[in-house]
Design a protein around this motif. Structure first.
Motif, PDB file in Angstrom:
ATOM      1  N   ASP A 130       4.196   7.720  -1.317  1.00 47.39           N
ATOM      2  CA  ASP A 130       3.097   7.209  -2.435  1.00 47.39           C
ATOM      3  C   ASP A 130       3.559   7.985  -3.705  1.00 47.39           C
ATOM      4  OD1 ASP A 130      -0.489   7.030  -3.038  1.00 47.39           O
ATOM      5  OD2 ASP A 130       0.347   8.816  -4.332  1.00 47.39           O
ATOM      6  N   ARG A 131       4.352   8.995  -3.751  1.00 50.81           N
ATOM      7  CA  ARG A 131       5.189   9.736  -5.245  1.00 50.81           C
ATOM      8  C   ARG A 131       5.672   8.631  -6.243  1.00 50.81           C
ATOM      9  NH1 ARG A 131       8.777  12.751  -3.132  1.00 50.81           N
ATOM     10  NH2 ARG A 131       6.757  14.252  -2.839  1.00 50.81           N
ATOM     11  N   ILE A 132       6.843   7.396  -4.969  1.00 54.89           N
ATOM     12  CA  ILE A 132       7.082   6.679  -5.381  1.00 54.89           C
ATOM     13  C   ILE A 132       6.175   5.641  -6.622  1.00 54.89           C
ATOM     14  CG2 ILE A 132       8.340   5.162  -3.527  1.00 54.89           C
ATOM     15  CD1 ILE A 132      11.112   5.419  -4.691  1.00 54.89           C
ATOM     16  N   ALA A 133       5.470   4.941  -5.705  1.00 56.93           N
ATOM     17  CA  ALA A 133       4.708   4.044  -5.595  1.00 56.93           C
ATOM     18  C   ALA A 133       4.027   4.070  -7.438  1.00 56.93           C
ATOM     19  CB  ALA A 133       3.959   3.891  -4.892  1.00 56.93           C
ATOM     20  N   SER A 134       3.650   5.288  -7.166  1.00 61.97           N
ATOM     21  CA  SER A 134       2.800   5.958  -8.356  1.00 61.97           C
ATOM     22  C   SER A 134       4.157   5.816  -9.357  1.00 61.97           C
ATOM     23  CB  SER A 134       2.455   7.578  -9.127  1.00 61.97           C
ATOM     24  OG  SER A 134       1.492   7.753  -7.309  1.00 61.97           O
ATOM     25  N   ARG A 135       5.058   5.919  -9.505  1.00 55.18           N
ATOM     26  CA  ARG A 135       5.975   6.000 -10.749  1.00 55.18           C
ATOM     27  C   ARG A 135       6.136   3.994 -10.779  1.00 55.18           C
ATOM     28  NH1 ARG A 135      10.156   9.956 -10.878  1.00 55.18           N
ATOM     29  NH2 ARG A 135      11.573   8.021 -11.212  1.00 55.18           N
ATOM     30  N   ARG A 136       6.416   3.054 -10.157  1.00 60.24           N
ATOM     31  CA  ARG A 136       6.356   1.679  -9.699  1.00 60.24           C
ATOM     32  C   ARG A 136       5.909   1.211  -9.939  1.00 60.24           C
ATOM     33  NH1 ARG A 136      12.641   2.229  -6.530  1.00 60.24           N
ATOM     34  NH2 ARG A 136      13.825   3.432  -7.320  1.00 60.24           N
ATOM     35  N   LEU A 137       4.527   1.216  -9.673  1.00 59.33           N
ATOM     36  CA  LEU A 137       2.889   0.448  -9.249  1.00 59.33           C
ATOM     37  C   LEU A 137       2.199   0.722 -10.210  1.00 59.33           C
ATOM     38  CD1 LEU A 137       2.962  -0.185  -5.468  1.00 59.33           C
ATOM     39  CD2 LEU A 137       4.636  -1.705  -7.060  1.00 59.33           C
ATOM     40  N   ALA A 138       1.639  -0.256 -10.844  1.00 56.01           N
ATOM     41  CA  ALA A 138      -0.013   0.402 -11.539  1.00 56.01           C
ATOM     42  C   ALA A 138      -0.117   0.885 -10.752  1.00 56.01           C
ATOM     43  CB  ALA A 138      -0.164  -1.526 -11.819  1.00 56.01           C
TER      44      ALA A 138
END
Length: 419
Positions: free
Chosen positions: A64-72
């Motif tokens: 979730d942390r890296i998704a928050s950095r890389r996804l809308a």
């Protein structure tokens, strides 16, 4: 028309490439495909990809942390749906920490039928794009250190009972640090932070002595703490310094946006609590110092005339240099002061016991943590700090003096980038 699997494969291949027009054409073909079949293919592949990540060291909060950095934002919410969907398919035992992380993320799944349309909010094209981007991310993540056995593996229950009163002690620490963050009086923040560190150091000693007599003593564990921009390196340095003060080791994976902290459970809890509070205190002090700096240099209220863009750009560079130097200095000074406080607590506890057993126990635990670092991160390198703004460095050191305990000059430790 190709089937849903082929349409999805084409869209993924195009999304991974550099031809934007080709990616849009592939997405268009996905949009006009058989909706239920496309949605089912997307969900199945996302669930498989996420399930593979657990065996590659990832945990739900890491993803979730890296998704928050890389996804809308909508892509992040969509991926949380997938986490919950994947949880239904776990073939074996699922540890409690895994379900706790899913609950923390509010990951829920209402069923396969129409799952993507529920997130589409009337915009199916964007929803499909978000889903494809999420799948590209999930399938492209590298393996990382396995800190806990993944779901379906061996159970990970604590081997040693926590010292009596541990929960009450942590509640007291949280209350002290919350007060330290909210007070506007530096002396009060110093006293509150100092008391919190003292309590955590004593708790660590109790846990170490209890563990030393256990039939199956604990082994070093790990947590990951985010280091988001701006000033990610300075944030990683603060984590490292707080970790070192609590007999832990930290390795920064700058490309993935987190630091891995290794240590024993009581010490890891101390690092998480103290780091969170000190980051708030450091940021507050930095913003205050930045405002005072501008006021002192006559910049507040000044009208900008010709050369506006150049001065604004130069001012932005100066501000970034000031902030980064401030946070680096704060971290180093805090680190030494906290290490001094821990050493004092160790010495006092050893004198109280009088049997000479404590210090060897603590030394053995530190050795075990370093061995674990060497196992998980054999290729660690060091990163040299650069002081870009002398005023920021001096202000950060002064702020750390006010925020924590008494000690001497800071030791210049380097952040250690990992993988």
């Amino acid at each position: 028309m190709p089937d849903a699997e082929q349409l999805l494969a084409d869209a993924l291949a195009a999304a991974r490439g550099t031809d934007v027009r080709q990616a849009e054409r592939a997405l268009d073909r996905l949009v006009v495909g058989d909706g239920p079949a496309v949605d089912g293919a997307l969900l199945a592949r996302l669930v498989r990809g996420v399930g593979r990540l657990w065996r590659r060291g990832w945990q739900p909060v890491d993803l979730d942390r890296i998704a928050s950095r890389r996804l809308a934002p909508r892509g992040v919410r969509l991926l949380r749906d997938v986490l919950a969907a994947q949880r239904r398919e776990q073939p074996g035992a699922v540890p409690q920490w895994f379900d706790d992380q899913l609950a923390e993320l509010d990951a829920r799944f209402a069923g396969d039928a129409g799952w993507l349309d529920r997130r589409a909010e009337g915009d199916r094209i964007t929803a499909l794009r978000d889903a494809v981007d999420a799948l590209v991310l999930v399938e492209g993540l590298p393996p990382i250190a396995v800190l806990r056995p993944p779901p379906g593996g061996a159970a990970t229950t604590p081997r040693v009972a926590a010292p009596a009163g541990a929960s009450r002690m942590l509640d007291r620490v949280r209350a002290l640090l919350a007060k330290a963050e909210s007070t506007t009086f530096p002396a009060e923040a110093e006293a509150l932070t100092g008391k919190a560190q003292e309590l955590m150091a004593r708790h660590s000693i109790d846990a170490a002595l209890l563990d030393a007599t256990a039939e199956r003593p604990d082994q070093p564990a790990g947590v990951r703490l985010g280091t988001d921009a701006p000033y990610a390196a300075a944030k990683a340095l603060l984590i490292q310094e707080v970790a070192a003060a609590n007999r832990c080791e930290s390795v920064w994976s700058d490309d993935l946006g987190f630091a891995t902290v290794l240590g024993f459970p009581a010490d890891l809890a101390a690092v998480e609590l103290l780091h969170t509070s000190l980051l708030v205190q450091a940021t507050t002090a930095m913003l205050r110092g930045r405002a005072e700096r501008r006021t002192g240099s006559g910049q507040v209220g000044r009208r900008i005339g010709s050369g506006q863009a150049e001065r604004r750009a130069d001012g932005g560079r100066r501000t970034r240099g000031y902030d980064e130097s401030f946070l680096n200095a704060f971290a180093l000074r805090i680190g030494e002061r906290l290490r001094t406080a821990t050493a004092t607590a160790d010495r006092e506890a050893a004198e109280e016991r009088g049997d000479g057993r404590l210090l060897p126990v603590l030394a053995a635990r530190s050795d075990a943590v370093r061995e674990r670092v060497d196992q998980l991160f054999p290729g660690v390198t060091r990163h040299r700090l650069q002081v870009r703004d002398a005023e920021g460095w001096a202000s950060g050191t002064s702020a750390a003096d006010r925020a924590s305990l008494d000690a001497g000059a800071p030791a210049r430790r380097a952040v250690r980038p990992g993988h």
